[in-house]
Write a protein that holds these residues in place. Structure first.
Motif, PDB file in Angstrom:
ATOM      1  N   LYS A   1       0.828  -1.195   0.000  1.00 32.31           N
ATOM      2  CA  LYS A   1       0.000   0.000   0.000  1.00 32.31           C
ATOM      3  C   LYS A   1       0.867   1.251   0.000  1.00 32.31           C
ATOM      4  O   LYS A   1       2.039   1.211   0.371  1.00 32.31           O
ATOM      5  CB  LYS A   1      -0.944   0.016   1.194  1.00 32.31           C
ATOM      6  CG  LYS A   1      -0.241   0.116   2.553  1.00 32.31           C
ATOM      7  CD  LYS A   1      -1.261   0.132   3.666  1.00 32.31           C
ATOM      8  CE  LYS A   1      -0.591   0.333   5.014  1.00 32.31           C
ATOM      9  NZ  LYS A   1      -1.599   0.457   6.088  1.00 32.31           N
TER      10      LYS A   1
ATOM     11  N   ASN B   1      -7.047   4.141  -3.525  1.00 33.56           N
ATOM     12  CA  ASN B   1      -7.137   3.111  -2.484  1.00 33.56           C
ATOM     13  C   ASN B   1      -6.915   3.702  -1.099  1.00 33.56           C
ATOM     14  O   ASN B   1      -7.614   3.353  -0.142  1.00 33.56           O
ATOM     15  CB  ASN B   1      -6.113   2.003  -2.729  1.00 33.56           C
ATOM     16  CG  ASN B   1      -6.377   1.210  -3.986  1.00 33.56           C
ATOM     17  OD1 ASN B   1      -7.436   1.306  -4.597  1.00 33.56           O
ATOM     18  ND2 ASN B   1      -5.384   0.437  -4.403  1.00 33.56           N
ATOM     19  N   LYS B   2      -5.931   4.607  -0.983  1.00 34.35           N
ATOM     20  CA  LYS B   2      -5.617   5.217   0.305  1.00 34.35           C
ATOM     21  C   LYS B   2      -6.783   6.076   0.785  1.00 34.35           C
ATOM     22  O   LYS B   2      -7.132   6.079   1.974  1.00 34.35           O
ATOM     23  CB  LYS B   2      -4.334   6.050   0.189  1.00 34.35           C
ATOM     24  CG  LYS B   2      -3.889   6.728   1.474  1.00 34.35           C
ATOM     25  CD  LYS B   2      -3.643   5.752   2.600  1.00 34.35           C
ATOM     26  CE  LYS B   2      -2.327   5.042   2.477  1.00 34.35           C
ATOM     27  NZ  LYS B   2      -2.025   4.242   3.688  1.00 34.35           N
TER      28      LYS B   2
ATOM     29  N   GLU C   1      -9.345   3.708   2.102  1.00 31.67           N
ATOM     30  CA  GLU C   1      -8.839   3.108   3.346  1.00 31.67           C
ATOM     31  C   GLU C   1      -9.006   4.083   4.511  1.00 31.67           C
ATOM     32  O   GLU C   1      -9.500   3.710   5.577  1.00 31.67           O
ATOM     33  CB  GLU C   1      -7.360   2.744   3.174  1.00 31.67           C
ATOM     34  CG  GLU C   1      -6.672   2.277   4.439  1.00 31.67           C
ATOM     35  CD  GLU C   1      -5.150   2.184   4.281  1.00 31.67           C
ATOM     36  OE1 GLU C   1      -4.454   2.313   5.301  1.00 31.67           O
ATOM     37  OE2 GLU C   1      -4.662   1.992   3.146  1.00 31.67           O
TER      38      GLU C   1
END
Length: 102
Positions: free
Chosen positions: A5, A38-39, A42
């Protein structure tokens, strides 16, 4: 431990200061865009656990700034646009739910 990640720039140094090895690579543009997305999700998920709200908001803001930077949009420009929109439409403090229009 496998992570795979996007992490903050100083994380590898922090890991190595704890006598661990940080195996990393630098993302190209397409991968970086995907990893930022994605972060963002998240951090949003972590925010809605409703613990450490201020910390999670700060993390989301950092991701927003990184997305802006990727698109050559400064923090100041983001804030300017936010203020302009607020002045026209205000914020969300009245908790208004629009059910439908006719």
């Amino acid at each position: 431990m496998h992570h795979d990640k996007l992490v903050r720039d100083n994380i590898p140094a922090i890991i190595e200061s704890n006598w661990e090895q940080a195996i990393t690579h630098i993302a190209g543009d397409q991968e970086y865009k995907q990893r930022l997305e994605n972060k963002f999700y998240e951090e949003g998920k972590e925010l809605f656990s409703w613990t450490n709200v201020a910390e999670e908001l700060a993390d989301i803001l950092e991701v927003v700034y990184a997305i802006g930077d990727f698109h050559w949009i400064s923090k100041e420009e983001i804030e300017k646009i936010r203020i302009e929109k607020y002045e026209k439409r205000w914020g969300f403090s009245k908790r208004i739910i629009l059910e439908e229009t006719k």
